[in-house]
Design an enzyme around this catalytic site. Sequence first.
Site, PDB file in Angstrom:
ATOM      1  CB  THR A   1     -36.158  51.984 -10.228  1.00 55.73           C
ATOM      2  OG1 THR A   1     -36.706  52.420  -8.996  1.00 55.73           O
ATOM      3  CG2 THR A   1     -37.121  51.026 -10.919  1.00 55.73           C
TER       4      THR A   1
ATOM      5  CB  CYS B   1     -42.952  50.613  -6.036  1.00 55.65           C
ATOM      6  SG  CYS B   1     -42.781  51.254  -4.363  1.00 55.65           S
TER       7      CYS B   1
ATOM      8  CG  HIS C   1     -40.037  53.764  -7.837  1.00 54.77           C
ATOM      9  ND1 HIS C   1     -38.837  53.112  -7.606  1.00 54.77           N
ATOM     10  CD2 HIS C   1     -40.904  53.257  -6.932  1.00 54.77           C
ATOM     11  CE1 HIS C   1     -38.987  52.254  -6.607  1.00 54.77           C
ATOM     12  NE2 HIS C   1     -40.244  52.331  -6.181  1.00 54.77           N
TER      13      HIS C   1
END
Length: 205
Positions: A46, A51, A68
Amino acid sequence: MYAMRKARSTASEAAVPYYDPRYSAQVVKVLPGEFVVTTQDCILTTLLGSCVSACIRDPLAGVGGMNHFMLPDSESGGAASESARYGGYAMEMLINELLKHGAARSRLEAKVFGGGAMLPSFQYNKVGERNAAFVLDYLARESIPVLSQDLLDNCPRHVHYFPRSGRVMLRKLPAVERGQVAADETRYFSRLRQEPKGGSVELFE
């Protein structure tokens, strides 16, 4: 055979594993508002700005996963927070799915990443800081040890997580790439206000 669960906002975001010859392994991208749990010897990857991703596994059961999320929780609470885009729900869904795949809560271990100060508006609201504080507090309350962490700062992070071994490869992206990550997060944050709040779940075999 893969056994993955993915919470997503739209069907177009369904993950398709791809082969990376550099690691001789299948790779699955985890996008914002998603989580993946697998028993396979693959890589979950990711890209993080403000985030946060929690990488959690049971080393004995051989199952691990990654989420996430962009915000700790919905400000309105209730049904609006029932989406993997929000930390509370993302953590609950990830842990529950791990348990469904044979993990034992007492053996879970975590590694957490992200929470950078990427956007001026996010810096004002301290979104990255709130995400980082949330995930550490959540794991402490659930008595899940955090084996390693790389949180806060003002840089994007590209994370490769190997759920079978627990290995993590982390690359902090240069400033030249910060603008693109910030733009992506801005678009995603705008979508949060427009899309239905529920998250669908699909099983990949």
